[in-house]
Design a protein around this motif. Structure first.
Motif: not given
Length: 557
Positions: A400-401, A404, A415, A417-418, A430, A432-433, A443, A445, A459
């Motif tokens: 996923e990362n 993104c 980005c 994410d994380r 988070e 948002c991603d 977001h 997934k 999320q």
């Protein structure tokens, strides 16, 4: 140039049983109350006009006001009314002016007539009011107003179990004289009646009545408001009605046949809220009952318990409750309504819940799945255009990362994410991603299992709530955006939340039932936070299915 006079005038229009005798359509009036009662010829249609006044004596509270202020008050009043009865078989239409709605016999008024028109002509994206009642023993009544107008999802209706009884909003009236002549929309109100502009000239007025009837008879399959009419009562001759009414009769004596509660009829909500007292007539052999201040369930059940079980339901429909402005019960403010309209009862047969609400039986859940799927389908039509970046799963934990970061190479995407945020209410989450070109909270997934959708919804909700309620969250998002792109400034909380999914499309047939229910709840919550939910279908390559490996035995030593 002065504006031309309007060809129409807004009135309250009711529809009554056209097979009933004309004298039964109105409540009993005394000669002193009626000033006009005469036949009227409307371009060949024999109509009837009844007009007059309801007179009140000095209100009961006047002595109290005089005693406190030392001023004598003279406040007798009159309440004018007029009703025009127009037969248009198989119905009789009633136009009510002033207090004319109080003159109509509720037993013959078609319930929900105005709603049927509104379902077909109201703009679901420009509603001003939605009033509903819970079909359960709580009898919860809700009225939400959005003065500037809003779309249906902003009113947070439950997916099922809510009975919508009034709507208001902008409507297309091209079927009526007003719409044809002006070319404009009009803000109408609908419930048991229709409040809308009807023509002033007799021929055009009759044409408007016929046009209203034609609209009500149209199919509602294309209307986003059609769910309003899907919660319908059981037929009077349904095979379970005798069993249900037996249980209701037993519950009126305190038997454990199901919960029983008090409700306010839709037509009497305003009067009941402001009532000084209530008067109950025709309920059992004890004569009229006067109830000061608040009406309680026990006022009704105490009388009903004295009636033999087999006659109680009939007594419910024969007895009447009327609101009064004064504490003495002398100044009626509403129409006497059957006691049955003031009670709510629920019971279960073969795992199906049935509710007696305002004199009718409803089966709850019969069309629940269909209603839910229709709402989800409407919700998923809010698409967000996704860049042409395909998600090719590698099987690694950071899939996923990586994806993104690839999307962030597209213009305007950042980005995050994380990149976790922390606030007093949310220690680690988070925001948002991805942040979109127009500051959309995105977001991302891969929806392989039902739990994946649940995590995505959670999320999105946590982020939206934090940004709406906690200044620290918005400050951290602005700092992250500035760090990623020094030329980009985030001044306010984003108003668009995007759920971007791979692994399956955002389509009602692709979502588990529980995921659909959760999605409707998420949408209501996000709307309450002044944000809009949208959906993006990520182009993807399906994951490879691992082949089953034969079990290996452990060698014995």
């Amino acid at each position: 140039m002065p504006a031309l006079p309007s060809p129409s005038k807004p009135v309250s229009l009711f529809r009554l049983d056209g097979t009933a005798a004309e004298h039964d359509l109105l409540v009993s009036l005394t000669p002193e109350q009626v000033t006009t009662d005469l036949p009227v010829d409307l371009s060949g249609t024999a109509a009837r006009l009844v007009a007059g006044t309801f007179r009140t004596e000095m209100p009961q509270w006047v002595p109290h006001a005089a005693a406190l202020t030392g001023n004598r008050l003279e406040l007798p009043s009159t309440l004018p009314f007029a009703v025009l009865l127009v037969p248009r078989p198989p119905w009789t239409y009633a136009v009510a002016w002033g207090a004319g709605h109080l003159v109509l016999n509720d037993e013959y008024v078609e319930q929900g007539f105005g709603l049927l028109f509104g379902i077909r002509r109201l703009d679901p994206f420009d509603l001003g009011l939605v009033a509903s009642a819970a079909l359960d023993v709580s009898a919860r009544a809700t009225q939400i107003s959005i003065p500037g107008g809003g779309e249906l999802s902003a009113f947070r209706l439950e997916p099922y179990g809510d009975l919508v009884n009034r709507l208001a909003g902008s409507a297309d009236l091209t079927d009526l004289t007003y719409g044809r002549v002006t070319g404009k929309r009009y803000r109408i109100r609908v419930g048991n009646s229709l409040w809308a502009p009807l023509a002033k000239e007799p021929d055009a007025f009759l044409a408007d009545l016929d046009a209203v009837g034609a609209v009500v008879d149209e199919p509602d399959a294309e209307s986003a408001l059609r769910f309003v009419a899907q919660t319908r009562p059981l037929e009077r001759h349904h095979r379970l009605v005798p069993t249900l009414e037996q249980r209701l009769a037993e519950a009126l004596d305190g038997e454990n046949a199901g919960p029983l509660g008090l409700t306010w009829p839709g037509a009497a909500v305003h009067d009941a809220e402001n009532a000084g007292s209530f008067r109950i007539t025709g309920l059992g052999a004890g004569g009229p009952l006067h109830v000061e201040a608040r009406l309680e369930l026990e006022h009704l059940t105490a009388r009903l318990a004295e009636i033999p079980v087999e006659r109680r339901v009939k007594a419910l429909r024969a007895g009447r409750v009327v609101t009064c402005a004064d504490e003495a019960g002398e100044q009626e403010t509403g129409t006497p309504l059957p006691v049955a309209r003031w009670l709510v009862f629920e019971t279960t047969i073969d795992h199906v819940r049935y509710v007696f609400h305002q004199g009718r039986w409803y089966r709850i859940g019969e069309t629940y799945v269909e209603q839910m799927r229709a709402q989800v389908a409407d919700l998923l039509s809010r698409k967000y255009i996704w860049p042409d970046v395909t998600w090719r799963p590698s099987g690694e934990s950071d899939d996923e990362n990586r994806y993104c970061h690839r999307v962030a190479e597209e213009p305007g995407f950042l980005c995050l994410d994380r990149d976790f945020a922390t606030t007093p209410l949310h220690p680690r989450f988070e925001l948002c991603d991805l942040l979109g070109p127009d500051d959309e909270l995105i977001h991302v997934k891969w929806l392989g299992r039902a739990t994946a959708a649940s995590h995505l919804y959670t999320q999105a909700l946590v982020s939206a709530e934090a940004l709406h309620d906690e200044p620290e969250a918005l400050a951290q998002l602005a700092a992250k955006v500035s760090a990623a792109d020094p030329d980009r400034v985030l001044a306010e909380a984003p108003r668009t939340v995007v759920l971007a999914a791979a692994g399956r499309a955002w389509h009602v047939d692709e979502l588990f039932t529980l995921s659909q229910i959760a999605l409707l709840r998420l949408d209501r919550s996000v709307r309450g936070l002044q944000a809009t939910l949208r959906f993006a279908d990520i182009p993807y390559v399906p994951k490879r299915t691992a082949r089953a490996q034969p079990a290996t035995r452990r060698r014995k030593r």
